[in-house]
Scaffold this active site. Structure first.
Site, PDB file in Angstrom:
ATOM      1  N   THR A 146       0.815  -1.210   0.000  1.00  0.00           N
ATOM      2  CA  THR A 146       0.000   0.000   0.000  1.00  0.00           C
ATOM      3  C   THR A 146       0.848   1.260   0.000  1.00  0.00           C
ATOM      4  OG1 THR A 146      -1.573   1.274   1.351  1.00  0.00           O
ATOM      5  CG2 THR A 146      -0.102  -0.190   2.516  1.00  0.00           C
ATOM      6  N   ASP A 147       0.273   2.366  -0.458  1.00  0.00           N
ATOM      7  CA  ASP A 147       0.973   3.654  -0.395  1.00  0.00           C
ATOM      8  C   ASP A 147       1.006   4.216   1.017  1.00  0.00           C
ATOM      9  OD1 ASP A 147      -1.704   4.340  -0.149  1.00  0.00           O
ATOM     10  OD2 ASP A 147      -1.717   5.757  -1.823  1.00  0.00           O
ATOM     11  N   GLU A 148       0.225   3.629   1.922  1.00  0.00           N
ATOM     12  CA  GLU A 148       0.184   4.157   3.284  1.00  0.00           C
ATOM     13  C   GLU A 148       1.497   3.969   4.041  1.00  0.00           C
ATOM     14  OE1 GLU A 148      -3.362   3.832   5.576  1.00  0.00           O
ATOM     15  OE2 GLU A 148      -4.549   3.223   3.845  1.00  0.00           O
ATOM     16  N   TYR A 172      -1.898  -0.246  10.996  1.00  0.00           N
ATOM     17  CA  TYR A 172      -1.999  -0.934   9.705  1.00  0.00           C
ATOM     18  C   TYR A 172      -0.809  -0.608   8.818  1.00  0.00           C
ATOM     19  CZ  TYR A 172      -3.182  -1.369   4.774  1.00  0.00           C
ATOM     20  OH  TYR A 172      -3.137  -1.626   3.423  1.00  0.00           O
ATOM     21  N   LYS A 176       2.250  -3.110   7.390  1.00  0.00           N
ATOM     22  CA  LYS A 176       2.546  -3.306   5.964  1.00  0.00           C
ATOM     23  C   LYS A 176       3.970  -2.864   5.636  1.00  0.00           C
ATOM     24  CE  LYS A 176       0.385  -4.592   3.044  1.00  0.00           C
ATOM     25  NZ  LYS A 176       0.243  -5.967   2.480  1.00  0.00           N
TER      26      LYS A 176
END
Length: 387
Positions: A146-148, A172, A176
């Site tokens: 993810t870009d998060e 989260y 990741k």
């Protein structure tokens, strides 16, 4: 930890092993892959609240599809699947992925996203080292992230690129980021032929209705509040899930081992813009609704802790090296999405179980309303939330 590696070489088949293939992005990838006739798929999914076998009902009886219910943290199971099906690739989707849930209960995120990825990497390493020489050149481990992991951007900052330093701001995102680092380490330490992709916010069919777009559709059709965090000016880059599936196929077949590829839709929109556009589409497509104009249901609610202000993806590496480009604009993709949910109301009813309703009540009942646009209902109704 020593790995028990077979001395006798084994050969790959044409199949691939997908983890989390009953979830939103995973199921869309499975349907895309099988629809294009790319070869057999083995789908390992634990079937938590967000994993839904109904997503794959159309391929359930296909000879090219094999479903296995199980946990990616089960090392014995993962190893046995690799030995039985001898896949030429592992596509790793399985993850806990909802930020709000990670704030309430981070333990599950660490277990699945970190421990589960570690288990898969170890099993894939043992399997890879036992492959025949030619098949080692063919094998890939594709880690979907993810870009998060990159944190947040100011309004004027350039988009995230593959060299952007990691700065996760939620449990989260941190889990990741840790999984990405594990994959990178297994490439450089053990020579596992892995590739990482980091995508922007996905939307499209089969998305669990705790996420922003399907939740707004579902709530609007029922006359429930459309809760928007803070001032609604959080910006995301929106990627239609079908475009994401095509990007993953491209990276799997032509991506360079050890590289990271950012996948984005090139569609930066604020949460408020997204909700407003959804409401306009519902006004057009469901003119007989007694809740039109649907924007009257919008409510601003207290923001969640640590809410990142802006994400944006620079996908020029993927576009330049591999020739991939998103086919859907935000307008075309969102229309397809709204039309799908309108045509599949029974799916929404099935996935919004009592457990889901209880979670939404737990997460949002204490946030309250900040500002109202027009008339609407209170935030005490079950099943309401955003993102």
């Amino acid at each position: 930890m020593r790995l028990a590696v077979k001395t006798e070489e084994i050969a790959c088949s044409d199949s691939i092993l997908v983890t989390g293939g009953a979830g939103f992005i995973g199921s869309n990838f499975v349907l895309d892959w099988l629809g294009a006739g790319h070869g057999p798929i083995v789908n390992l999914d634990k079937l938590t609240y967000a994993g839904n076998p109904e997503n794959l009902a159309s391929v359930e009886h296909s000879p090219a599809y094999n479903f296995v219910q199980g946990d990616i943290c089960d090392a014995e199971l993962v190893a046995s699947l690799l030995q039985k099906y001898r896949p030429r690739a592992v596509i790793h989707f399985a993850a806990e992925s909802h930020v709000d849930r990670s704030i309430v209960g981070p333990e599950a995120f660490l277990r699945t996203n970190i421990d589960g990825t570690f288990t898969l990497l170890q099993a894939a390493r043992a399997y890879f080292e036992a492959l025949a020489t030619a098949d080692r050149e063919r094998f890939r481990f594709l880690h979907v992230s993810t870009d998060e992991v990159y944190g947040t951007l100011t309004p004027e900052a350039p988009a995230f690129h593959e060299e952007t330093p990691y700065a996760p701001n939620s449990p989260y995102a941190a889990s990741k980021a840790a999984s990405d680092h594990l994959v990178r380490a297994w490439v450089h330490t053990y020579g596992l032929p892995a590739i990482i992709t980091n995508c922007s916010n996905n939307y499209g069919p089969y998305q669990f209705p705790e996420k922003l777009i399907p939740l707004m559709i579902s709530n609007a059709l029922q006359g429930k509040s459309l809760p928007v965090y803070g001032d609604g000016q959080q910006v995301r880059d929106w990627l239609y899930v079908g475009d994401h599936a095509s990007a993953l196929r491209t990276v799997l077949e032509r991506g360079r081992v050890g590289e990271t590829y950012n996948i984005g839709g090139g569609n930066q929109r604020s949460n408020l813009e997204v909700v407003t556009t959804v409401c306009a589409l519902l006004d057009e497509l469901v003119p007989q609704s007694k809740f039109t104009p649907h924007l009257q249901l919008l409510k601003y609610v207290t923001d969640r802790p640590g809410h990142d202000r802006r994400y944006a993806i620079d996908a020029r590496k993927l576009e330049g090296e591999l020739g991939w480009r998103a086919q859907e604009s935000f307008e075309t993709g969102l229309r397809k999405t709204v039309e799908w949910y309108l045509g599949n109301k029974s799916w929404v009813e099935h996935v919004t179980s009592g457990a889901y309703q209880q979670w939404m009540k737990q997460n949002y009942s204490g946030r309250g309303e900040k500002v109202a646009l027009g008339e609407g209902r209170s935030m005490t109704q079950a099943g309401e939330g955003t993102r």
